[in-house]
Motif scaffolding. Structure first.
Motif, PDB file in Angstrom:
ATOM      1  N   ASP A  98      66.252  74.278  41.206  1.00 37.61           N
ATOM      2  CA  ASP A  98      66.539  73.721  39.882  1.00 37.61           C
ATOM      3  C   ASP A  98      67.924  73.094  39.844  1.00 37.61           C
ATOM      4  OD1 ASP A  98      64.120  74.736  38.618  1.00 37.61           O
ATOM      5  OD2 ASP A  98      65.008  76.703  39.009  1.00 37.61           O
ATOM      6  N   VAL A 128      65.987  69.538  40.567  1.00 32.25           N
ATOM      7  CA  VAL A 128      65.886  69.055  39.186  1.00 32.25           C
ATOM      8  C   VAL A 128      67.242  68.498  38.740  1.00 32.25           C
ATOM      9  CG1 VAL A 128      65.403  69.757  36.800  1.00 32.25           C
ATOM     10  CG2 VAL A 128      64.069  70.729  38.692  1.00 32.25           C
ATOM     11  N   TYR A 176      67.006  59.386  39.752  1.00 36.13           N
ATOM     12  CA  TYR A 176      67.822  60.316  38.954  1.00 36.13           C
ATOM     13  C   TYR A 176      68.563  59.543  37.874  1.00 36.13           C
ATOM     14  CZ  TYR A 176      67.089  64.245  42.113  1.00 36.13           C
ATOM     15  OH  TYR A 176      66.506  65.277  42.824  1.00 36.13           O
ATOM     16  N   GLN A 203      70.390  64.358  36.957  1.00 37.20           N
ATOM     17  CA  GLN A 203      69.146  65.006  36.513  1.00 37.20           C
ATOM     18  C   GLN A 203      68.008  64.124  36.982  1.00 37.20           C
ATOM     19  OE1 GLN A 203      69.039  67.777  34.296  1.00 37.20           O
ATOM     20  NE2 GLN A 203      70.990  67.718  33.175  1.00 37.20           N
ATOM     21  N   ILE A 204      66.947  64.763  37.428  1.00 37.93           N
ATOM     22  CA  ILE A 204      65.797  63.991  37.891  1.00 37.93           C
ATOM     23  C   ILE A 204      65.252  63.206  36.694  1.00 37.93           C
ATOM     24  CG2 ILE A 204      63.862  65.595  37.545  1.00 37.93           C
ATOM     25  CD1 ILE A 204      63.366  65.123  40.653  1.00 37.93           C
ATOM     26  N   ARG A 206      62.571  61.891  34.526  1.00 36.05           N
ATOM     27  CA  ARG A 206      61.146  62.145  34.273  1.00 36.05           C
ATOM     28  C   ARG A 206      60.571  61.115  33.311  1.00 36.05           C
ATOM     29  NH1 ARG A 206      61.604  68.024  34.888  1.00 36.05           N
ATOM     30  NH2 ARG A 206      61.259  68.341  37.107  1.00 36.05           N
ATOM     31  N   ASP A 210      55.883  63.035  35.247  1.00 40.00           N
ATOM     32  CA  ASP A 210      56.248  63.941  36.332  1.00 40.00           C
ATOM     33  C   ASP A 210      55.772  63.409  37.677  1.00 40.00           C
ATOM     34  OD1 ASP A 210      57.657  65.752  34.958  1.00 40.00           O
ATOM     35  OD2 ASP A 210      56.242  67.421  35.202  1.00 40.00           O
ATOM     36  N   ARG A 213      55.717  66.882  42.870  1.00 33.16           N
ATOM     37  CA  ARG A 213      56.806  67.458  43.651  1.00 33.16           C
ATOM     38  C   ARG A 213      56.278  67.991  44.976  1.00 33.16           C
ATOM     39  NH1 ARG A 213      61.750  68.085  41.675  1.00 33.16           N
ATOM     40  NH2 ARG A 213      62.085  70.150  42.508  1.00 33.16           N
TER      41      ARG A 213
END
Ligand code: SAM
Length: 233
Positions: A98, A128, A176, A203-204, A206, A210, A213
């Motif tokens: 994370d 993440v 990101y 931060q990824i 999104r 999604d 992963r």
């Protein structure tokens, strides 16, 4: 407080707000940050990586459980793992976190290794979120008596523009978003100089839905990092 404490406090504030379950500290040195993070009960897996085995070993047993860990247990066990290895190598045990932290690490790498680091962290570990800190060269003229770099082992020190150029390229390439901030400011200084330590919080992204992963497939892959410590409590 001294700058290094402010950097740790920055990470701890992020952890309090974002409650990551799995955290890995790259370039964990003598595990000072990990010792602070182990008190955050949402964390289930805390990992540290450093290339220098002696520096990890110096204080790693201080990560062992203390009586309050048993008297006030969290809802789940905490696993702590320490590895010796280089951030330029991919090891599947660092995938799926994370939060990845890299505090004052990249400036110790040759630039070609920064490229490897970038690919390993954002392309392979794909956390993440990631917190990356490095000195801000624009701030150096405010440091009394400093000639050259802040530390003899620094291979470079980036200006704000150089750091932000690298970070925005990371975002574009690996999906990101980044926020720029830092710690250490002189009161009434020119705002354009920025912080003494510059920090990128990634931060990824999104926004496109999604992304699938990658699954850990530890059994089949090469494991270049060496386990130095592994405790569950
Ligand atoms: N993150 C700690 C902190 O903020 O206090 C330590 C920062 S220290 C300046 C940089 C650390 O990065 C050292 O412990 C060093 O051994 C480690 N390091 C340097 N090159 C590395 C590499 N290629 N892979 C992993 N760790 C590395």
């Amino acid at each position: 407080p001294p700058l290094y404490i402010q950097r740790y406090e920055f990470v701890i504030d992020f952890v309090k707000k974002n409650k990551p379950k799995k955290v890995v500290d790259l370039g964990c040195n003598d595990c000072t940050l990990l010792r602070k993070l182990k008190f955050h009960k949402e964390i289930e897996l805390l990992a540290g990586l450093d290339i220098d085995c002696a520096v990890i070993r110096a204080k790693m047993y201080e990560l062992a459980p203390i009586p309050t860990d048993y008297l006030q247990p969290g809802d789940h066990p905490l696993t702590i793992k320490l590895y010796q290895g280089s951030v330029t190598e991919r090891d599947p045990r660092t995938k799926g976190f994370d939060l990845v932290t890299s505090i004052e690490l990249i400036e110790h790498l040759q630039l070609e290794d920064v490229d490897r680091f970038t690919e390993v962290v954002f392309g392979y570990m794909a956390p993440v979120a990631a917190i990356i800190s490095t000195p801000n060269a624009d701030f150096n003229p405010l440091l009394p008596g400093l000639t050259g770099f802040r530390h003899y082992d620094h291979k470079f020190e980036w200006t704000k523009v150089e750091f932000q150029t690298w970070a925005l390229k990371v975002c574009k390439e690996f999906g990101y978003v980044v926020a720029f901030t830092g710690v250490g400011q002189i009161p009434a200084q020119e705002e354009s100089i920025g912080f003494c330590s510059q920090i990128g919080v990634f931060q990824i992204d999104r926004s496109g839905g999604d992304a699938p992963r990658l699954q850990n497939n530890v059994a089949e892959e090469h494991l270049p990092y060496r386990v130095l410590y592994n405790v569950v409590y």
